[in-house]
Design an enzyme around this catalytic site. Structure first.
Site, short mmCIF file in Angstrom:
data_model
loop_
_atom_site.label_atom_id
_atom_site.label_comp_id
_atom_site.label_asym_id
_atom_site.label_seq_id
_atom_site.Cartn_x
_atom_site.Cartn_y
_atom_site.Cartn_z
N GLY A 11 0.83 -1.20 0.00
CA GLY A 11 0.00 0.00 0.00
C GLY A 11 0.87 1.25 0.00
O GLY A 11 1.82 1.35 0.78
N CYS A 65 -9.41 2.34 4.03
CA CYS A 65 -8.70 3.34 4.84
C CYS A 65 -9.68 4.24 5.57
O CYS A 65 -10.75 4.55 5.04
CB CYS A 65 -7.83 4.22 3.94
C1 LIG Z 1 0.99 -7.86 6.76
C2 LIG Z 1 -0.13 -7.44 5.86
C3 LIG Z 1 -0.09 -6.19 5.24
C4 LIG Z 1 -1.13 -5.79 4.39
N1 LIG Z 1 -1.05 -4.56 3.77
C5 LIG Z 1 -2.04 -4.18 2.90
C6 LIG Z 1 -1.96 -2.94 2.19
O1 LIG Z 1 -1.00 -2.18 2.34
N2 LIG Z 1 -2.98 -2.62 1.35
C7 LIG Z 1 -4.06 -3.46 1.14
O2 LIG Z 1 -4.94 -3.13 0.35
N3 LIG Z 1 -4.14 -4.64 1.79
C8 LIG Z 1 -3.17 -5.02 2.66
N4 LIG Z 1 -3.27 -6.23 3.30
C9 LIG Z 1 -4.43 -7.10 3.06
C10 LIG Z 1 -4.09 -8.20 2.05
O3 LIG Z 1 -3.69 -7.67 0.81
C11 LIG Z 1 -5.31 -9.14 1.87
O4 LIG Z 1 -6.41 -8.39 1.37
C12 LIG Z 1 -5.75 -9.80 3.17
O5 LIG Z 1 -4.63 -10.13 3.96
C13 LIG Z 1 -6.58 -11.06 2.94
O6 LIG Z 1 -5.86 -12.02 2.19
P1 LIG Z 1 -4.99 -13.22 2.86
O7 LIG Z 1 -5.90 -13.89 3.86
O8 LIG Z 1 -4.62 -14.10 1.71
O9 LIG Z 1 -3.81 -12.58 3.51
C14 LIG Z 1 -2.24 -6.65 4.17
C15 LIG Z 1 -2.28 -7.90 4.79
C16 LIG Z 1 -1.25 -8.30 5.64
C17 LIG Z 1 -1.34 -9.66 6.29
#
Ligand SMILES: Cc1cc2nc3c(=O)[nH]c(=O)nc-3n(C[C@H](O)[C@H](O)[C@H](O)COP(=O)(O)O)c2cc1C
Length: 307
Positions: free
Chosen positions: A50, A134
């Protein structure tokens, strides 16, 4: 066998990915880190961390807590800011074959529009992913994506500021995700990514204090997969633009569930922490499934579980 998919069919140039496997924002850095244990050029797309207008240090530590079947994070958009991204990262991406999608985050509609404007015409950037999870500072910190009107306002502002394909990433922290999806599609999104993390917390009973420095964080990982899958299923019935499924996808079988629910592509997030090869393992598993089932085109599976 055809694995390629079009994720922005309504956009003037479209955006064709070689396959449906992408990395999820914030879980794969900028893709430029030199610690990859597989060839990331094989993926469908890389979604970067992000990005905000100014560089950010992020939230106080601790910022990560493990939970049953998932994790809580409160990283808080620690990132280098849009100017450094354009200067340092985009020139590297410009030499890649895998498309890079830049995830943007803001505290006001203006922040989003400004960033989209700065990213316009920068070589190496194939699309924007607008994170509307956000807090809207003007609206007392409610998420932009919690409400169809504010979600549509951000989407229109970015649409007017960019000619790139635009994905809008929805939050599950709303009572009306289909309503938000329809408003965002109407406001000009080319595709939707869903879902972002679910709000949660954990408490250290010995210290009698919340475990995260920020008190609350976002829950991700296998724990949220059924919620994410249902969100994709519901939204796929409400809009006619492509959906990118995300949330707890850990195996090829998980990815195929999302595709059968109506997703055109998927993102792998938390699964990359315990298994850094997860995106490639998932891609290879999808290929194996298609081969075993005699399916020649992945597009045949999109939404096949819908009646
Ligand atoms: C450590 C971490 C940082 C993340 N940073 C962002 C981000 O900066 N922007 C965003 O849109 N989603 C962010 N996410 C969300 C992920 O992109 C994703 O939507 C969410 O973790 C669900 O998918 P997953 O279960 O496969 O991790 C973040 C997730 C994690 C775990």
């Amino acid at each position: 066998m055809n694995l390629s998919i079009q994720i922005a069919p309504k956009h003037q140039n479209g955006l064709i990915l070689a396959n449906p496997v992408m990395t999820a924002s914030g879980t794969f850095g900028y893709g430029t880190e030199e610690n990859h244990i597989f060839d990331i050029q094989k993926l469908g797309a890389i979604v970067c961390k992000g990005t905000t207008l100014e560089p950010r240090d992020g939230n106080p530590q601790p910022r990560i807590v493990e939970t049953a079947s998932g994790m809580l994070n409160s990283i808080g958009w620690e990132n280098i800011g849009v100017e450094a991204l354009i200067r340092e990262k985009a020139p590297v991406w410009a030499g890649w074959q895998v498309p890079v999608i830049v995830n943007i985050a803001g505290e006001s509609v203006d922040d989003y529009a400004k960033m989209a404007g700065q990213l316009e015409g920068v070589a190496g950037i194939s699309a924007l992913e607008v994170n509307i999870s956000c807090p809207n500072v003007k609206a007392g910190g409610a998420e932009f994506g919690a409400d169809p009107d504010s979600a549509a306002e951000v989407t229109s502002a970015v649409r007017n500021a960019t000619s790139l394909p635009m994905l809008v990433k929805l939050t599950p922290n709303t009572a009306n995700i289909a309503g938000v999806a329809m408003a965002v599609a109407e406001a000009g999104a080319d595709a939707l990514t869903l879902i972002n993390t679910l709000k949660g917390m954990a408490i250290d009973i010995n210290k009698r204090r919340p475990m995260l420095g920020n008190i609350t964080g976002g829950l991700s990982g296998p724990a949220i997969k059924p919620v994410a899958l249902y969100a994709v299923y519901e939204v796929a019935g409400a809009v006619d633009i492509p959906i990118i499924g995300c949330g707890g996808i850990t195996t090829a079988s998980d990815a195929l569930e999302f595709i059968m629910a109506g997703a055109s592509a998927i993102q792998v997030g938390t699964a990359s922490f315990p298994n850094p090869r997860a995106p490639l393992d998932i891609l290879e598993g999808i290929e194996q499934f298609l081969g075993k089932e005699g399916i020649e085109d992945i597009n045949e599976l999109i939404g096949i579980a819908r009646t």
